[in-house]
Design a protein around this motif. Sequence first.
Motif, mmCIF file in Angstrom:
data_model
loop_
_atom_site.group_PDB
_atom_site.id
_atom_site.type_symbol
_atom_site.label_atom_id
_atom_site.label_comp_id
_atom_site.label_asym_id
_atom_site.label_seq_id
_atom_site.Cartn_x
_atom_site.Cartn_y
_atom_site.Cartn_z
ATOM 1 N N ARG A 20 45.979 -1.125 -58.419
ATOM 2 C CA ARG A 20 45.042 -0.022 -58.178
ATOM 3 C C ARG A 20 43.605 -0.467 -58.496
ATOM 4 O O ARG A 20 42.679 -0.227 -57.724
ATOM 5 N N ALA A 21 43.446 -1.157 -59.630
ATOM 6 C CA ALA A 21 42.113 -1.653 -60.014
ATOM 7 C C ALA A 21 41.602 -2.627 -58.964
ATOM 8 O O ALA A 21 40.427 -2.603 -58.588
ATOM 9 N N ASP A 22 42.503 -3.466 -58.470
ATOM 10 C CA ASP A 22 42.126 -4.452 -57.461
ATOM 11 C C ASP A 22 41.631 -3.755 -56.191
ATOM 12 O O ASP A 22 40.608 -4.123 -55.613
ATOM 13 N N LEU A 23 42.354 -2.716 -55.768
ATOM 14 C CA LEU A 23 41.968 -1.983 -54.554
ATOM 15 C C LEU A 23 40.626 -1.287 -54.740
ATOM 16 O O LEU A 23 39.807 -1.238 -53.824
ATOM 17 N N ILE A 24 40.411 -0.754 -55.930
ATOM 18 C CA ILE A 24 39.144 -0.065 -56.210
ATOM 19 C C ILE A 24 37.976 -1.050 -56.097
ATOM 20 O O ILE A 24 36.962 -0.767 -55.461
ATOM 21 N N LEU A 25 38.145 -2.232 -56.681
ATOM 22 C CA LEU A 25 37.063 -3.227 -56.635
ATOM 23 C C LEU A 25 36.858 -3.725 -55.207
ATOM 24 O O LEU A 25 35.735 -3.944 -54.772
ATOM 25 N N GLN A 26 37.966 -3.884 -54.494
ATOM 26 C CA GLN A 26 37.882 -4.348 -53.113
ATOM 27 C C GLN A 26 37.089 -3.355 -52.270
ATOM 28 O O GLN A 26 36.254 -3.738 -51.467
ATOM 29 N N ALA A 27 37.366 -2.075 -52.449
ATOM 30 C CA ALA A 27 36.680 -1.044 -51.671
ATOM 31 C C ALA A 27 35.206 -0.976 -52.048
ATOM 32 O O ALA A 27 34.359 -0.635 -51.216
ATOM 33 N N ALA A 28 34.898 -1.297 -53.299
ATOM 34 C CA ALA A 28 33.509 -1.184 -53.765
ATOM 35 C C ALA A 28 32.682 -2.419 -53.390
ATOM 36 O O ALA A 28 31.458 -2.354 -53.356
ATOM 37 N N ALA A 29 33.368 -3.552 -53.095
ATOM 38 C CA ALA A 29 32.634 -4.789 -52.816
ATOM 39 C C ALA A 29 31.890 -4.654 -51.497
ATOM 40 O O ALA A 29 32.453 -4.160 -50.526
ATOM 41 N N PRO A 30 30.648 -5.100 -51.444
ATOM 42 C CA PRO A 30 29.916 -4.998 -50.186
ATOM 43 C C PRO A 30 30.544 -5.902 -49.124
ATOM 44 O O PRO A 30 30.803 -7.064 -49.383
ATOM 45 N N GLN A 31 30.860 -5.324 -47.993
ATOM 46 C CA GLN A 31 31.420 -6.117 -46.895
ATOM 47 C C GLN A 31 30.271 -6.877 -46.235
ATOM 48 O O GLN A 31 29.212 -6.312 -46.024
ATOM 49 N N PRO A 32 30.493 -8.167 -45.914
ATOM 50 C CA PRO A 32 29.414 -8.868 -45.234
ATOM 51 C C PRO A 32 29.131 -8.209 -43.882
ATOM 52 O O PRO A 32 30.055 -7.840 -43.159
ATOM 53 N N THR A 33 27.867 -8.026 -43.583
ATOM 54 C CA THR A 33 27.510 -7.426 -42.299
ATOM 55 C C THR A 33 27.587 -8.530 -41.243
ATOM 56 O O THR A 33 26.973 -9.571 -41.399
ATOM 57 N N LEU A 34 28.354 -8.289 -40.211
ATOM 58 C CA LEU A 34 28.475 -9.280 -39.149
ATOM 59 C C LEU A 34 27.475 -8.932 -38.055
ATOM 60 O O LEU A 34 27.636 -7.951 -37.344
ATOM 61 N N LEU A 35 26.423 -9.720 -37.964
ATOM 62 C CA LEU A 35 25.384 -9.440 -36.984
ATOM 63 C C LEU A 35 25.620 -10.304 -35.751
ATOM 64 O O LEU A 35 25.626 -11.527 -35.842
ATOM 65 N N PRO A 36 25.829 -9.689 -34.590
ATOM 66 C CA PRO A 36 26.098 -10.487 -33.397
ATOM 67 C C PRO A 36 24.824 -11.105 -32.807
ATOM 68 O O PRO A 36 23.753 -10.516 -32.906
ATOM 69 N N ARG A 37 24.964 -12.285 -32.263
ATOM 70 C CA ARG A 37 23.854 -12.946 -31.559
ATOM 71 C C ARG A 37 24.443 -13.528 -30.290
ATOM 72 O O ARG A 37 25.500 -14.151 -30.315
ATOM 73 N N ILE A 38 23.733 -13.381 -29.168
ATOM 74 C CA ILE A 38 24.276 -13.841 -27.897
ATOM 75 C C ILE A 38 23.377 -14.927 -27.315
ATOM 76 O O ILE A 38 22.174 -14.931 -27.574
ATOM 77 N N GLY A 39 23.975 -15.867 -26.581
ATOM 78 C CA GLY A 39 23.184 -16.918 -25.943
ATOM 79 C C GLY A 39 23.793 -17.311 -24.606
ATOM 80 O O GLY A 39 24.999 -17.138 -24.395
ATOM 81 N N THR A 40 22.961 -17.814 -23.707
ATOM 82 C CA THR A 40 23.481 -18.266 -22.410
ATOM 83 C C THR A 40 23.051 -19.704 -22.171
ATOM 84 O O THR A 40 22.049 -20.167 -22.732
ATOM 85 N N GLY A 41 23.796 -20.397 -21.344
ATOM 86 C CA GLY A 41 23.445 -21.774 -20.996
ATOM 87 C C GLY A 41 23.858 -22.085 -19.573
ATOM 88 O O GLY A 41 24.818 -21.495 -19.056
ATOM 89 N N VAL A 42 23.122 -22.971 -18.936
ATOM 90 C CA VAL A 42 23.428 -23.402 -17.565
ATOM 91 C C VAL A 42 23.291 -24.918 -17.518
ATOM 92 O O VAL A 42 22.413 -25.479 -18.180
ATOM 93 N N ASP A 43 24.159 -25.586 -16.735
ATOM 94 C CA ASP A 43 23.967 -27.025 -16.522
ATOM 95 C C ASP A 43 24.445 -27.390 -15.125
ATOM 96 O O ASP A 43 25.365 -26.758 -14.586
ATOM 97 N N VAL A 44 23.797 -28.405 -14.567
ATOM 98 C CA VAL A 44 24.132 -28.886 -13.220
ATOM 99 C C VAL A 44 24.108 -30.411 -13.243
ATOM 100 O O VAL A 44 23.206 -30.995 -13.853
ATOM 101 N N HIS A 45 25.119 -31.044 -12.653
ATOM 102 C CA HIS A 45 25.049 -32.498 -12.435
ATOM 103 C C HIS A 45 25.479 -32.808 -11.011
ATOM 104 O O HIS A 45 26.389 -32.158 -10.469
ATOM 105 N N ALA A 46 24.818 -33.809 -10.427
ATOM 106 C CA ALA A 46 25.176 -34.250 -9.065
ATOM 107 C C ALA A 46 26.353 -35.225 -9.142
ATOM 108 O O ALA A 46 26.520 -35.915 -10.166
ATOM 109 N N GLU B 134 51.329 -1.951 -61.198
ATOM 110 C CA GLU B 134 50.772 -0.993 -60.241
ATOM 111 C C GLU B 134 49.337 -0.622 -60.622
ATOM 112 O O GLU B 134 48.472 -0.427 -59.762
ATOM 113 N N ASP B 135 49.075 -0.522 -61.935
ATOM 114 C CA ASP B 135 47.713 -0.217 -62.388
ATOM 115 C C ASP B 135 46.749 -1.343 -62.001
ATOM 116 O O ASP B 135 45.612 -1.103 -61.600
ATOM 117 N N LEU B 136 47.242 -2.586 -62.142
ATOM 118 C CA LEU B 136 46.391 -3.734 -61.812
ATOM 119 C C LEU B 136 46.078 -3.730 -60.312
ATOM 120 O O LEU B 136 44.949 -4.002 -59.892
#
Length: 437
Positions: free
Chosen positions: A253-279, A249-251
Amino acid sequence: MTVSTDSPAEPLRGARPEPASAVAATPTVAVIVVAAGSGTRLGHAEPKAFVLLHMRPLLDHALDSIFGMNEPVQIIVVAPVDRVADARAIAVRAAARHEAPTGFVTVVAGGRTRQDSVDQGMNALLPSVDVVLVHDAARALTPAALCDEVVAAVRATGHGVIPGQPVVDTIKRVAESGAILGTVDRSELSAVQTPQGFPRAMLEAARAWAVQNGRFEALTDDAALVADAGNPVSVIGGHPLAFKITTPEDLERADLILQAAAPQPTLLPRIGTGVDVHAFAADDTTELWLAGLYWPGESGLSGHSDGDVAAHAICDALLGAAGLGDIGSVFGTADPRFSGAHGHVFLEETVRLVAAAGYRVGNVSVQIIGNRPKFSPRRAEAETRLSGILSAPVNIAATTTDALGFTGRGEGIAATATALLYAAPEPGQTPDLNWEA
Ligand code: CTP
Ligand code: MG
């Protein structure tokens, strides 16, 4: 008792060349890190100091506290007799991580009891040392500042100093039968931790006194041993992170403490649009490929590739979101490798490029515009196909244009797509955000 495998005169092998200044800055403080226990209560096959916490041995974490101290100290690691080489490798790695010289790091083999192990550590003290800290490797998350505070208090008082925390639970004295004998006055209690610090001469004299008086086996705690010889020992404020990892249980607890302290990767959103036409192709022999599927019996679309407007619109949306240009600039309509190529070829390469730029696909939404084919019967099939290629949800809608425009006149098919990407940097890695792109 076992014999030391490294003497203080023989620093760690594998050490980097010492800077000239290291010779001058001979430490006056030593920290004996006792790590020779087996960890019976933790219940791992490995001795406790080698059990992994966030992919690093407990000893490695414990050494972070010591290398993080304000002043250069002599570090003596006391390891299980058959794990001295492993402990040495951990110490060399930890020193390198802290850009510290290894000349004042020694690894010795421990003994049967904790006090035997401390003895082995004491034998390795440098002559220059006048303050000794004894620290449990099992208190792997101890802040370096607590070690500094103990040193400062030993110097200020000239006697033994140990960290302690107030006891928060009510403590009862209980008979073997379970009957309560009384309540202990909590205000007088302190749950003591390590590092425990002493003037070297006081600790050496107290240990000799305990051996001479047959008290050595009974006094398991360094502070008790020093006090038993008649020396003052006082308690300073400890730290919650200096708790001892004893049970699973102590281990955790230590694991949870380190997990909470670890920097979470910042998820930065990026958006894009596309159009295509074929005859639609003039001939009847061209196959129709749309949204990654073959549509037997339907008129095909003309184009350099298979004319899959949905796949191509998705490629543009993904490349646009990643700032990587567009399908024409990436693949080139003149490139013979893509002549007649199916949509999945472009999509797979686009996904590879987007991932290489540090992004992962969030989701994609596609709109197909045309009279034919009737899309809804195969919508789920198309979504499954494209989601599989992109490893992300793809939603496909289809519409006509109420007989208006080129699609309404049945001259071709159009598609639009919107893609969401996330910059997903590995910890410590800077994503290529393409702000200029
Ligand atoms: N220790 C030591 N030599 C021993 C026994 C213990 O160096 N012969 C060290 C442990 O490695 C630990 C510290 O003393 O860092 C505190 O001991 P404890 O938490 O009891 O560890 P273990 O003895 O390994 O665990 P257990 O009692 O559950 O077997
Ligand atoms: Mg023990």
